[in-house]
Design a protein around this motif. Structure first.
Motif, PDB file in Angstrom:
ATOM      1  N   ALA A 181       0.428  -0.866  -0.200  1.00 23.23           N
ATOM      2  CA  ALA A 181      -0.220   0.016   0.506  1.00 23.23           C
ATOM      3  C   ALA A 181       0.639   1.138   0.011  1.00 23.23           C
ATOM      4  O   ALA A 181       0.773   2.347  -0.747  1.00 23.23           O
ATOM      5  N   TRP A 182       1.625   0.920   1.198  1.00 22.95           N
ATOM      6  CA  TRP A 182       2.888   2.321   0.714  1.00 22.95           C
ATOM      7  C   TRP A 182       3.451   2.383  -0.085  1.00 22.95           C
ATOM      8  O   TRP A 182       3.583   3.568  -0.409  1.00 22.95           O
ATOM      9  N   GLY A 183       3.979   1.544  -0.824  1.00 20.40           N
ATOM     10  CA  GLY A 183       4.819   1.748  -1.979  1.00 20.40           C
ATOM     11  C   GLY A 183       3.808   2.278  -3.121  1.00 20.40           C
ATOM     12  O   GLY A 183       4.200   2.970  -4.162  1.00 20.40           O
ATOM     13  N   PHE A 184       2.598   1.953  -3.505  1.00 24.01           N
ATOM     14  CA  PHE A 184       1.576   1.627  -4.232  1.00 24.01           C
ATOM     15  C   PHE A 184       1.272   3.667  -4.333  1.00 24.01           C
ATOM     16  O   PHE A 184       1.486   4.167  -4.951  1.00 24.01           O
ATOM     17  N   LEU A 185       1.363   4.119  -2.816  1.00 21.33           N
ATOM     18  CA  LEU A 185       1.164   5.670  -2.314  1.00 21.33           C
ATOM     19  C   LEU A 185       2.221   6.607  -2.944  1.00 21.33           C
ATOM     20  O   LEU A 185       2.489   7.325  -4.531  1.00 21.33           O
ATOM     21  N   GLY A 186       3.477   6.084  -2.765  1.00 17.23           N
ATOM     22  CA  GLY A 186       4.808   6.461  -3.580  1.00 17.23           C
ATOM     23  C   GLY A 186       4.682   6.352  -5.136  1.00 17.23           C
ATOM     24  O   GLY A 186       5.580   7.390  -5.824  1.00 17.23           O
ATOM     25  N   PHE A 187       4.644   5.600  -5.607  1.00 19.07           N
ATOM     26  CA  PHE A 187       4.262   5.586  -7.389  1.00 19.07           C
ATOM     27  C   PHE A 187       2.969   6.131  -7.327  1.00 19.07           C
ATOM     28  O   PHE A 187       3.401   7.202  -8.612  1.00 19.07           O
ATOM     29  N   VAL A 188       2.021   6.817  -6.705  1.00 17.44           N
ATOM     30  CA  VAL A 188       0.897   7.643  -7.152  1.00 17.44           C
ATOM     31  C   VAL A 188       1.095   9.431  -7.195  1.00 17.44           C
ATOM     32  O   VAL A 188       1.859  10.145  -7.909  1.00 17.44           O
ATOM     33  N   LEU A 189       2.433   9.456  -5.496  1.00 21.04           N
ATOM     34  CA  LEU A 189       3.392  10.769  -5.353  1.00 21.04           C
ATOM     35  C   LEU A 189       4.156  11.534  -6.892  1.00 21.04           C
ATOM     36  O   LEU A 189       4.338  12.109  -7.208  1.00 21.04           O
ATOM     37  N   SER A 190       4.867   9.753  -7.157  1.00 20.14           N
ATOM     38  CA  SER A 190       5.787  10.048  -7.841  1.00 20.14           C
ATOM     39  C   SER A 190       5.385  10.674  -9.332  1.00 20.14           C
ATOM     40  O   SER A 190       5.784  11.909  -9.827  1.00 20.14           O
ATOM     41  N   PHE A 191       4.173  10.711  -9.262  1.00 17.11           N
ATOM     42  CA  PHE A 191       3.356  11.350 -10.358  1.00 17.11           C
ATOM     43  C   PHE A 191       3.215  13.343 -10.447  1.00 17.11           C
ATOM     44  O   PHE A 191       3.256  14.464 -11.062  1.00 17.11           O
ATOM     45  N   THR A 192       3.110  13.168  -9.728  1.00 13.82           N
ATOM     46  CA  THR A 192       2.800  14.682  -8.590  1.00 13.82           C
ATOM     47  C   THR A 192       4.557  15.942  -9.278  1.00 13.82           C
ATOM     48  O   THR A 192       4.144  16.457  -8.888  1.00 13.82           O
ATOM     49  N   PHE A 193       5.375  15.117  -9.382  1.00 15.62           N
ATOM     50  CA  PHE A 193       6.255  16.095  -9.262  1.00 15.62           C
ATOM     51  C   PHE A 193       6.143  16.501 -10.741  1.00 15.62           C
ATOM     52  O   PHE A 193       7.015  17.517 -11.501  1.00 15.62           O
ATOM     53  N   LEU A 194       5.863  16.269 -11.516  1.00 14.85           N
ATOM     54  CA  LEU A 194       5.298  17.709 -12.505  1.00 14.85           C
ATOM     55  C   LEU A 194       5.051  18.909 -11.878  1.00 14.85           C
ATOM     56  O   LEU A 194       5.074  19.661 -12.310  1.00 14.85           O
ATOM     57  N   ILE A 195       4.503  19.035 -10.713  1.00  3.48           N
ATOM     58  CA  ILE A 195       3.465  20.588 -10.294  1.00  3.48           C
ATOM     59  C   ILE A 195       5.255  21.028  -9.877  1.00  3.48           C
ATOM     60  O   ILE A 195       5.761  22.250 -10.387  1.00  3.48           O
ATOM     61  N   PRO A 196       6.647  20.277  -8.820  1.00  3.48           N
ATOM     62  CA  PRO A 196       7.263  20.869  -8.885  1.00  3.48           C
ATOM     63  C   PRO A 196       8.589  21.373 -10.289  1.00  3.48           C
ATOM     64  O   PRO A 196       9.151  22.332 -10.277  1.00  3.48           O
TER      65      PRO A 196
END
Length: 251
Positions: A116-131
């Motif tokens: 579950a934690w790894g999947f969350l990390g995978f999803v968060l990686s897509f928010t790198f478009l913001i920075p």
């Protein structure tokens, strides 16, 4: 069996459970639905906000408002990731099958939690478009951004540990989600100033120490504090240990 063989076996068992659970997130609608709504809302709230709190209103190359929204969205979304971890096994009757396998309880709990934690990390990686967008428009503070992402990853792990614990003593996913949401909200409000003002200074300090949101503040401000990291990892350990005890009671 010597110590190194035991470690190798535990790693292999945990990895087996981890891969099984990760495949569920990528092969069922729940993973896609969570990722789509979470990414849409975090991007929308950061760039357009509610009222006058958007990135364009602040006119600064900072992700501070993004790290304000994510803990709130976690309360709503993360119970949806963790609700099926044990409740679905209980409902479908596969929990008894898991108990017959030569896999220890802590390996089961750790494998599911890390998935579950790894999947969350995978999803968060897509928010790198913001920075990346901020960097294109101005000067991004890399230190503050790194600290913020470390914080939301640790905060997410703590919320998922709570959700996994709740899922272990509920029998269906709806109950698991609702109780998980309530528990995550409770630990969030324990560090929320408008709530703490009713408790008085001394009691408020004690209550806020156990809050998940209070310990996130340092990361949000760009401070990578080892004490806060230790707090989150200790919190995960205690909640996951409680999860193991629940499983043992069901054997």
């Amino acid at each position: 069996m010597n110590f190194s063989s035991t470690i190798r076996e535990s790693f292999q068992n945990t990895k087996t459970i981890f891969l099984k659970e990760v495949s569920v997130y990528f092969n069922t609608p729940i993973g896609t639905v969570f990722a789509s709504f979470f990414l849409f809302l975090t991007s929308f709230l950061f760039f357009f906000g509610l009222g006058e709190g958007s990135f364009w209103d602040f006119k600064t190359a900072s992700m501070e408002s993004y790290f304000l929204w994510v803990p709130i969205l976690y309360v709503i979304f993360l119970p949806a990731i963790s609700m099926r971890l044990w409740a679905e096994e209980e409902r479908s009757g596969t929990l008894e099958i898991l108990f017959t396998l030569s896999i220890r309880d802590f390996e089961l709990v750790l494998g599911k939690f890390l998935a579950a934690w790894g999947f969350l990390g995978f999803v968060l990686s897509f928010t790198f478009l913001i920075p990346a967008t901020i960097l294109y428009l101005g000067d991004l503070d890399f230190g503050m951004t790194f600290a913020g992402y470390t914080g939301i990853l640790l905060l997410g792990g703590a919320n998922l540990a709570l959700g996994s614990f709740v899922s272990s003593w509920t029998r269906d996913q709806i109950s698991s989600y609702l109780f998980g949401l309530i528990l995550c909200l409770f630990f969030f409000l324990m560090g929320y100033s408008p709530f703490l003002q009713f408790l008085g200074p001394d009691l408020a300090n004690i209550v806020s120490f156990f809050s998940l949101s209070k310990h996130f503040e340092a990361f949000r401000l760009g401070i990578l504090d080892s004490k806060e990291i230790f707090y989150y990892l200790s919190f995960d350990f205690l909640i996951l240990y409680a999860n193991v005890l629940i499983l043992r009671s069901k054997r």
